[in-house]
Structures are given as C-alpha cells and as structure tokens.
Design a protein around this motif. Structure first.
Motif, PDB file in Angstrom:
ATOM      1  N   ARG A  28      -8.098   4.962 -41.790  1.00 31.28           N
ATOM      2  CA  ARG A  28      -8.687   3.616 -41.663  1.00 31.28           C
ATOM      3  C   ARG A  28      -7.806   2.720 -40.795  1.00 31.28           C
ATOM      4  N   LEU A  29      -6.877   3.351 -40.106  1.00 27.02           N
ATOM      5  CA  LEU A  29      -5.986   2.599 -39.217  1.00 27.02           C
ATOM      6  C   LEU A  29      -6.310   2.962 -37.762  1.00 27.02           C
ATOM      7  N   ILE A  30      -6.587   1.942 -36.963  1.00 25.24           N
ATOM      8  CA  ILE A  30      -6.813   2.137 -35.524  1.00 25.24           C
ATOM      9  C   ILE A  30      -5.640   1.479 -34.816  1.00 25.24           C
ATOM     10  N   VAL A  31      -5.066   2.182 -33.837  1.00 21.40           N
ATOM     11  CA  VAL A  31      -3.903   1.584 -33.165  1.00 21.40           C
ATOM     12  C   VAL A  31      -4.132   1.441 -31.667  1.00 21.40           C
ATOM     13  N   GLY A  32      -3.436   0.468 -31.099  1.00 18.15           N
ATOM     14  CA  GLY A  32      -3.532   0.206 -29.662  1.00 18.15           C
ATOM     15  C   GLY A  32      -2.557   1.051 -28.875  1.00 18.15           C
ATOM     16  N   THR A  33      -2.656   0.961 -27.562  1.00 15.92           N
ATOM     17  CA  THR A  33      -1.799   1.781 -26.696  1.00 15.92           C
ATOM     18  C   THR A  33      -1.080   0.920 -25.647  1.00 15.92           C
ATOM     19  N   GLY A  34      -0.827  -0.345 -25.999  1.00 18.42           N
ATOM     20  CA  GLY A  34      -0.098  -1.212 -25.066  1.00 18.42           C
ATOM     21  C   GLY A  34       1.277  -1.545 -25.613  1.00 18.42           C
ATOM     22  N   LYS A  35       2.152  -2.064 -24.746  1.00 17.18           N
ATOM     23  CA  LYS A  35       3.443  -2.658 -25.115  1.00 17.18           C
ATOM     24  C   LYS A  35       4.509  -1.642 -25.537  1.00 17.18           C
ATOM     25  N   TYR A  36       4.229  -0.341 -25.466  1.00 17.29           N
ATOM     26  CA  TYR A  36       5.250   0.643 -25.856  1.00 17.29           C
ATOM     27  C   TYR A  36       6.241   0.832 -24.714  1.00 17.29           C
ATOM     28  N   LYS A  37       7.436   1.331 -25.082  1.00 19.48           N
ATOM     29  CA  LYS A  37       8.483   1.591 -24.077  1.00 19.48           C
ATOM     30  C   LYS A  37       7.950   2.576 -23.041  1.00 19.48           C
ATOM     31  N   ASP A  38       7.307   3.606 -23.500  1.00 16.67           N
ATOM     32  CA  ASP A  38       6.705   4.590 -22.588  1.00 16.67           C
ATOM     33  C   ASP A  38       5.609   5.354 -23.341  1.00 16.67           C
ATOM     34  N   LEU A  39       4.920   6.205 -22.615  1.00 21.30           N
ATOM     35  CA  LEU A  39       3.781   6.919 -23.205  1.00 21.30           C
ATOM     36  C   LEU A  39       4.222   7.900 -24.298  1.00 21.30           C
ATOM     37  N   ASN A  42       4.613   5.955 -27.382  1.00 24.56           N
ATOM     38  CA  ASN A  42       3.248   5.597 -27.793  1.00 24.56           C
ATOM     39  C   ASN A  42       2.602   6.762 -28.563  1.00 24.56           C
ATOM     40  N   ALA A  43       2.704   7.941 -27.988  1.00 27.28           N
ATOM     41  CA  ALA A  43       2.084   9.118 -28.616  1.00 27.28           C
ATOM     42  C   ALA A  43       2.748   9.424 -29.961  1.00 27.28           C
ATOM     43  N   ALA A  44       4.076   9.288 -30.017  1.00 22.70           N
ATOM     44  CA  ALA A  44       4.785   9.570 -31.278  1.00 22.70           C
ATOM     45  C   ALA A  44       4.359   8.564 -32.353  1.00 22.70           C
ATOM     46  N   ALA A  45       4.167   7.300 -31.956  1.00 21.88           N
ATOM     47  CA  ALA A  45       3.742   6.280 -32.924  1.00 21.88           C
ATOM     48  C   ALA A  45       2.323   6.567 -33.415  1.00 21.88           C
ATOM     49  N   VAL A  46       1.458   6.976 -32.515  1.00 19.11           N
ATOM     50  CA  VAL A  46       0.080   7.300 -32.919  1.00 19.11           C
ATOM     51  C   VAL A  46       0.110   8.451 -33.927  1.00 19.11           C
ATOM     52  N   ALA A  47       0.915   9.469 -33.637  1.00 18.95           N
ATOM     53  CA  ALA A  47       0.993  10.614 -34.557  1.00 18.95           C
ATOM     54  C   ALA A  47       1.505  10.156 -35.923  1.00 18.95           C
ATOM     55  N   LEU A 219      -7.114  -2.753 -37.296  1.00 20.44           N
ATOM     56  CA  LEU A 219      -6.730  -2.380 -35.927  1.00 20.44           C
ATOM     57  C   LEU A 219      -5.498  -3.188 -35.554  1.00 20.44           C
ATOM     58  N   MET A 220      -4.492  -2.520 -35.039  1.00 21.43           N
ATOM     59  CA  MET A 220      -3.263  -3.236 -34.663  1.00 21.43           C
ATOM     60  C   MET A 220      -2.572  -2.579 -33.479  1.00 21.43           C
ATOM     61  N   ASN A 221      -1.787  -3.378 -32.798  1.00 23.91           N
ATOM     62  CA  ASN A 221      -0.995  -2.863 -31.673  1.00 23.91           C
ATOM     63  C   ASN A 221       0.442  -3.386 -31.737  1.00 23.91           C
TER      64      ASN A 221
END
Ligand SMILES: CC(=O)[C@@H](O)[C@H](O)COP(=O)(O)O
Length: 269
Positions: A28-39, A42-47, A219-221
């Motif tokens: 039930r958590l949707i995450v954004g893909t902006g503002k990360y140090k690098d991709l 970003n991918a590690a945070a999504v996982a 939803l959060m980023n």
C-alpha cells in the motif's frame, strides 16, 4: 497440577491487498523516483520499501540520450508498475500532452495526474485537474488524481472518472505530515475508489497516521529520498504503512476524557 493455558505468538497470515482500476497490489506504499543521489540508491530504496508501484515524472525521463543511464536499467518495469505522472504541469493541456507522450513511449494507461496551480505551494489547481481528469478518462486513461484535501473536490474528481483519489497530506516536499485529518477521513468515507494520501509525509508516524485514518495507501517521495539514510527510511515507511493499516483494521479503542484502570479489581479471586 493444573496445566497452563497454551499461548502462541504465531502471527495470523492474511492477505490484505487493494485494487485500483482492476489491478491488485499487496503493498500500500507507492514511492517516487526523484531527488535520489543516483538511480542505484533509488532502486535500493524502492526494493527496501516493498513498493510495487513507482511514480515517474514523464518530463524528467530520458527519452533522447541512449548513452545516459535510464531508470528502467535499475527498476524493471516488468516487475514494478511504473505510474507516469505529470509533475511540473500547470495546465490541463500540458498534463494531457505529457500523458499522451507517456502512452506513446511506454503504452502506459494507468497514470497519475497532477496539475499544479503555482510554484510556491505546488497546490493542485482543482478546476484544471477536474477538467483534465474528464478529458483523459474519455481518451481511455485510468487516472489517479492528486487533489486538495477537500471532500467536495475529491467527489468532483471521482465524478470526472478518477480511478483513485490522492489528497495531499501537506504541500509536496514539505514533510509536514497530514494537516487535515478530519477532511481526509471525510474523503475516505465518501469515496467509492481508493484514497491515498499523496505528498507531505515527513516520517514514518505520518504514514501510519494516514493509514489509521482509513486511507488505502500512501504515496511519498521526499521523506525517503531526503532522509539521511534513504534505505533505512524506506524500511521504516514500509513498516509504518503496514502497521497503520493493521491498526485501522483492528479498530482503535475509544478515546476517554478520564482514566480507566488497566487492571480492574472486580472479579479477582
Ligand atoms: C512523487 C510524486 O508523485 C510527487 O509529486 C508527490 O506528490 C510526492 O510528494 P512528497 O515528495 O512530499 O512525498
């Protein structure tokens, strides 16, 4: 000797999935893909977040330079649902153009609409938002709509065809947490489509609070991307959304004006 009652600490397993536009998700958590140090981060945070849906700002996606790194090199769109969004659009026309581009580029139909009114507050322009929702729905898009925390506007979005209502908790990127719990609860009560708090979450307790109000998701980023340790915060958000949901389903105790002993004396032997 009388035997002691058997107790168990095994947690019951249950499935508590939710559905939007006919697609079912467990997270039930949707995450954004902006503002990360690098991709990679970003991918590690999504996982770590366990999210099954990520939002992607269509205007920021690299469509032209084949040598530059792409989000899809790090997050597999076959595994994770990409939700194109119209971040940075200030008119219905700009948002519609952006989503048509997304449909051409990736055949994306499920989309997040945000039509902003001004740069200072990044508040949605609800007149343009309702108009764009109606037009996009007629074009066959399934539109999840970022909106104000106003139950009447939320209903207008639903009437215009929104497949999910996403009221702001607080201004985008502010991290202030849910500012209007009363109106969020009214939106939840009145909606026939999923309601997700979108924007303004700052820390885990904000996410749990949104879920305790009965929202279907969050939803959060920024809260994850700008944490000192984004991966750890992603884990915290996953746990917060899950525990907020469990608490909502469990039904909280009533609030009382006065004390009530936790160890009543009546009936003791
Ligand atoms: C990622 C996205 O869709 C944003 O437009 C969203 O509203 C997030 O807001 P926060 O950065 O405040 O979580």
């Amino acid at each position: 000797m009388a035997s002691l009652p058997v107790t168990t600490s095994a947690a019951p397993t249950d499935s508590d999935s939710w559905t939007v536009a006919g697609r079912t998700f467990s997270s039930r958590l949707i995450v954004g893909t902006g503002k990360y140090k690098d991709l990679e981060q970003n991918a590690a945070a999504v996982a770590a977040s366990g999210a099954e849906i990520v939002t992607v700002a269509v205007r920021r996606v690299n469509l032209t330079d084949p040598k530059a790194p792409k989000l899809t090199d790090y997050i597999d769109p076959k595994v994770t649902t990409f939700l194109p969004n119209t971040a940075g659009c200030f008119t219905a026309e700009a948002a519609i153009r952006t989503l048509r581009l997304a449909r051409e580029a990736g055949d994306w139909k499920l989309v997040k609409l945000e039509v902003l009114a001004e740069a200072k507050t990044l508040y949605p322009d609800m007149i343009e938002t309702v108009r764009a929702t109606e037009l996009l729905t007629k074009e066959g898009f399934e539109v999840m709509v970022y909106c104000t925390d106003d139950p009447i506007m939320a209903r207008r979005c639903e009437d215009a065809g929104a497949v999910a209502i996403m009221p702001l908790g607080a201004p985008i990127g502010s991290g202030l947490g849910v500012q209007n719990p009363v109106t969020i609860r009214l939106i939840v009560e009145g909606a026939k489509v999923p309601v997700l708090v979108d924007a303004g979450v700052g820390t885990a307790s904000d996410a749990a609070f949104a879920m305790e109000l009965g929202c279907d998701g969050v939803l959060m980023n920024t809260a994850i991307a700008e944490a000192k340790d984004p991966i750890l915060m992603a884990r915290a958000m996953k746990a917060a959304v899950e525990s907020g949901r469990l608490a909502y389903r469990a039904g909280r105790m009533p609030k009382r004006m006065y004390a009530d002993p936790s160890s009543p004396l009546a009936g003791l032997i």
